[in-house]
Every structure is written in C-alpha cells, then in structure tokens.
Design an enzyme around this catalytic site. Sequence first.
Site, PDB file in Angstrom:
ATOM      1  N   ASN A 186       6.387  20.551  31.201  1.00 56.54           N
ATOM      2  CA  ASN A 186       6.781  19.154  31.035  1.00 56.54           C
ATOM      3  C   ASN A 186       5.572  18.443  30.413  1.00 56.54           C
ATOM      4  OD1 ASN A 186       4.972  18.413  33.086  1.00 56.54           O
ATOM      5  ND2 ASN A 186       6.561  18.259  34.656  1.00 56.54           N
ATOM      6  N   ASP A 195      12.301  23.934  51.413  1.00 54.74           N
ATOM      7  CA  ASP A 195      11.824  22.552  51.296  1.00 54.74           C
ATOM      8  C   ASP A 195      12.144  21.821  52.593  1.00 54.74           C
ATOM      9  OD1 ASP A 195      11.111  23.188  48.720  1.00 54.74           O
ATOM     10  OD2 ASP A 195      12.709  22.037  47.749  1.00 54.74           O
ATOM     11  N   ALA A 241      14.180  19.414  40.254  1.00 55.97           N
ATOM     12  CA  ALA A 241      14.673  20.669  39.662  1.00 55.97           C
ATOM     13  C   ALA A 241      15.381  20.484  38.317  1.00 55.97           C
ATOM     14  CB  ALA A 241      15.580  21.434  40.636  1.00 55.97           C
ATOM     15  N   ASN A 295      14.903  28.365  42.186  1.00 55.87           N
ATOM     16  CA  ASN A 295      15.702  27.321  41.516  1.00 55.87           C
ATOM     17  C   ASN A 295      16.147  27.785  40.124  1.00 55.87           C
ATOM     18  OD1 ASN A 295      15.360  25.622  43.684  1.00 55.87           O
ATOM     19  ND2 ASN A 295      13.800  24.344  42.711  1.00 55.87           N
ATOM     20  N   GLY A 355      13.853  20.338  35.458  1.00 48.87           N
ATOM     21  CA  GLY A 355      13.182  21.297  34.577  1.00 48.87           C
ATOM     22  C   GLY A 355      13.651  22.724  34.841  1.00 48.87           C
ATOM     23  N   GLY A 371      10.913  29.499  41.326  1.00 47.47           N
ATOM     24  CA  GLY A 371      11.532  30.755  40.911  1.00 47.47           C
ATOM     25  C   GLY A 371      12.987  30.802  41.334  1.00 47.47           C
ATOM     26  N   GLU A 413       4.026  29.692  40.716  1.00 49.85           N
ATOM     27  CA  GLU A 413       3.969  29.586  42.181  1.00 49.85           C
ATOM     28  C   GLU A 413       3.720  30.939  42.852  1.00 49.85           C
ATOM     29  OE1 GLU A 413       6.311  25.443  43.160  1.00 49.85           O
ATOM     30  OE2 GLU A 413       7.447  27.279  43.477  1.00 49.85           O
ATOM     31  N   THR A 420       9.210  19.438  27.800  1.00 43.53           N
ATOM     32  CA  THR A 420      10.311  18.604  28.306  1.00 43.53           C
ATOM     33  C   THR A 420       9.778  17.200  28.571  1.00 43.53           C
ATOM     34  OG1 THR A 420       9.999  19.225  30.623  1.00 43.53           O
ATOM     35  CG2 THR A 420      11.498  20.596  29.318  1.00 43.53           C
TER      36      THR A 420
HETATM   37  P1  ADP Z   1      10.433  18.460  35.260  1.00 40.28           P
HETATM   38  O1  ADP Z   1      11.678  18.334  36.057  1.00 40.28           O
HETATM   39  O2  ADP Z   1       9.929  19.861  35.178  1.00 40.28           O
HETATM   40  O3  ADP Z   1       9.353  17.480  35.590  1.00 40.28           O
HETATM   41  P2  ADP Z   1      11.394  16.830  33.041  1.00 40.28           P
HETATM   42  O4  ADP Z   1      11.273  15.617  33.900  1.00 40.28           O
HETATM   43  O5  ADP Z   1      10.783  16.772  31.682  1.00 40.28           O
HETATM   44  O6  ADP Z   1      10.837  18.141  33.736  1.00 40.28           O
HETATM   45  O7  ADP Z   1      12.967  17.145  32.898  1.00 40.28           O
HETATM   46  C1  ADP Z   1      13.425  18.359  32.343  1.00 40.28           C
HETATM   47  C2  ADP Z   1      14.648  18.100  31.501  1.00 40.28           C
HETATM   48  O8  ADP Z   1      15.660  17.506  32.311  1.00 40.28           O
HETATM   49  C3  ADP Z   1      14.420  17.124  30.354  1.00 40.28           C
HETATM   50  O9  ADP Z   1      13.970  17.808  29.205  1.00 40.28           O
HETATM   51  C4  ADP Z   1      15.811  16.536  30.173  1.00 40.28           C
HETATM   52  O10 ADP Z   1      16.592  17.396  29.359  1.00 40.28           O
HETATM   53  C5  ADP Z   1      16.386  16.548  31.578  1.00 40.28           C
HETATM   54  N1  ADP Z   1      16.224  15.229  32.237  1.00 40.28           N
HETATM   55  C6  ADP Z   1      15.250  14.841  33.087  1.00 40.28           C
HETATM   56  N2  ADP Z   1      15.400  13.552  33.465  1.00 40.28           N
HETATM   57  C7  ADP Z   1      16.531  13.113  32.853  1.00 40.28           C
HETATM   58  C8  ADP Z   1      17.262  11.873  32.817  1.00 40.28           C
HETATM   59  N3  ADP Z   1      16.834  10.815  33.510  1.00 40.28           N
HETATM   60  N4  ADP Z   1      18.368  11.817  32.045  1.00 40.28           N
HETATM   61  C9  ADP Z   1      18.811  12.874  31.338  1.00 40.28           C
HETATM   62  N5  ADP Z   1      18.176  14.068  31.320  1.00 40.28           N
HETATM   63  C10 ADP Z   1      17.056  14.195  32.059  1.00 40.28           C
END
Ligand code: ADP
Length: 301
Positions: free
Chosen positions: A182, A13, A242, A43, A244, A41, A138, A212
């Site tokens: 997500n 990155d 990261a 991560n 997710g 991957g 990816e 998520t």
């Molecule tokens: P991605 O990172 O793939 O976009 P998300 O934003 O849905 O996915 O986040 C993945 C997981 O990380 C969520 O299901 C949650 O458990 C956790 N998470 C993300 N943002 C927060 C936050 N602001 N506070 C607490 N947990 C979080």
Amino acid sequence: MTAIAVLGSTNMDLVAYVPKAPRLGETVTGREFRTVPGGKGANQAVAAALLGGEVVMIGAVGADAFGVRLRAALSASGVDTTALRTVEGASGTAHITVDDEGANSIIVIPAANALVTGLEAGDEARIGSADSLLLQLELPLEAVAAGARAARAHGVRTVLTPAPARPLPRDLLELVDVLVPNEHEAATLTGFTDPLGAAEALLREVPEVVVTLGAAGALYAARGREPLTVAAPRVRAVDTTAAGDTFVGALAVALGEGRPMPEALAWAACGAALSVQRPGAQDSMPSRADLVAFAAGQGIR
Ligand code: ADP
C-alpha cells in the site's frame, strides 16, 4: 481452477471495542469483545478461495482452541489446510483496540507463526504446482525467502505483500514477480512518499509493482511500460480491514485465469470495493457470484 499457494500467517484477532482507547496505566470499560479469524496469509487464502481459487495454505497454528478455530475457518471457506501445521504452544493473536472514531491500535503476537522458519516435506511440490505463490511479511523472513526460492525454481509467479513493512534484503526482492505494497509500505520501502516515485524505485528490484491507494484505487508499474492507474469503484466504505488482502486474493485468481494485468487489476479493485462495504476481515470478503455481478455493474467482465 486456478491453483494458488499461500505461505503466511494465521492469527486470531481479539478485538475490543471501546469509546476511547486507554492511556498507559489507565483502565477503561469497553463496549464489546469479538474474536475473529485473521492473519494476512489466511485472509489472502480465504479471499482467493471464495473467488473460486483452489487454495492451499502453508503455515502453522498453535495447539490451542484458537488453532482449532483458525483451521476450521479456513476449511469452511474452501482452503486446503493439509499443509497447515499444528505446533506446540499458542496460535498467533492480534490484540486490537477499536475506538468510537474507528481508530485502532494493535499488538501482534506471532507465536506459532514465528515457528515457521522454512518449508517442510511436500511444501515445495505444493508451491511448484500452483500458478501463484502469495507471500506477506508476518512469517520469519527465512520462510518467506524459502517459499520464494521454491516458486522461482518451478517458474511459479510470486506475489509479495510487504506488510508489515520492513526493509527487505535484495536477494529476496529479486525472487518477487509482483510486489503489492500500500502507499505507506511503498514509502517505507523506498523513502518516496509519492506512489509513482516509490513504484519507479521499486522497479529497480522487481519487474511489476502495484501500489494500492485505498479509495483512490491502485497504481500499476512494470518495467518498460507506461504506468497505469486503476480506479476504485465508488462505494460507501464501512470497514476497510483486509481490503488489501481481498485485492491480492482476487488479483491472483484473475491472473491465474489468464486475464491480462489491467483486467485482473480492475477485477481485484471490484473485489476489494465489495469487501470495504461490509464489516470484518474474512467475513467481509465477496463470493465469486457477488463479484461477477458487481463487476458487471461496473462494466467489467
Ligand atoms: P490496505 O488495506 O493494505 O491498507 P489499501 O487501503 O490501499 O490497502 O486498499 C487496498 C485496495 O482496496 C485499494 O487498492 C482499493 O482497490 C480498495 N479500497 C480500499 N479502500 C477503499 C474504498 N474506500 N473504496 C473503494 N475501494 C477501496
């Protein structure tokens, strides 16, 4: 120890921090530049390894300085890189601009990752001896499908993060055991913007779905069971990069230790909540000791 195979991307990155992102044709002066190991991957591999998984990373880096650093970063986190090829040409890179509001724009150049089009000698055995195979999108779809076929042939659980989102062929989805989009990816895959509608649509293709939902946690749906919401611990998020991937790495470790899905999901949500409280991608991921202590504070074993 839980054995986990990851078939996926490694990217360097390249992050430029700017007050305001340049418009087309414009030049701006930035504040800072950082190079940090990433790729979905890698991560996920690092997240699982830091939490005590015995992780093997299958993929490719280029024959350049970034490739050397990407491999070293994986090894330093305890990931087995003997199945990570060094191929001719450049390593994958992600060119990221982050402005003062935290908004970003990203160009990904797959490079070495694009050369991973299938499995190589020994990969099927590595996948076959794992508890879970972690896949993302990816790498070329042929490689993702080859990995999923090998996992199915050996009765290994396949966990697919459908990111970056793109339409997926049914014969690939049929090989997936747990799909973890997500909410945006779930909407892209199904056309449903409500997570429950999307999860129900996805259950026609895969037996278990975890959508998520950022700070709202996650929604778990499985065929023949009532959907379940998983709360995210309330924390002060400083960088959700990261999150997710940390969630999926932690989920795979917990499932491999024989925890039932609801418990594994709660554990994964604690892991991801720890990662959002620190800046960075792989740098922000918790150790097992951190996660055990934090989860205990949340009343989770
Ligand atoms: P991605 O990172 O793939 O976009 P998300 O934003 O849905 O996915 O986040 C993945 C997981 O990380 C969520 O299901 C949650 O458990 C956790 N998470 C993300 N943002 C927060 C936050 N602001 N506070 C607490 N947990 C979080």
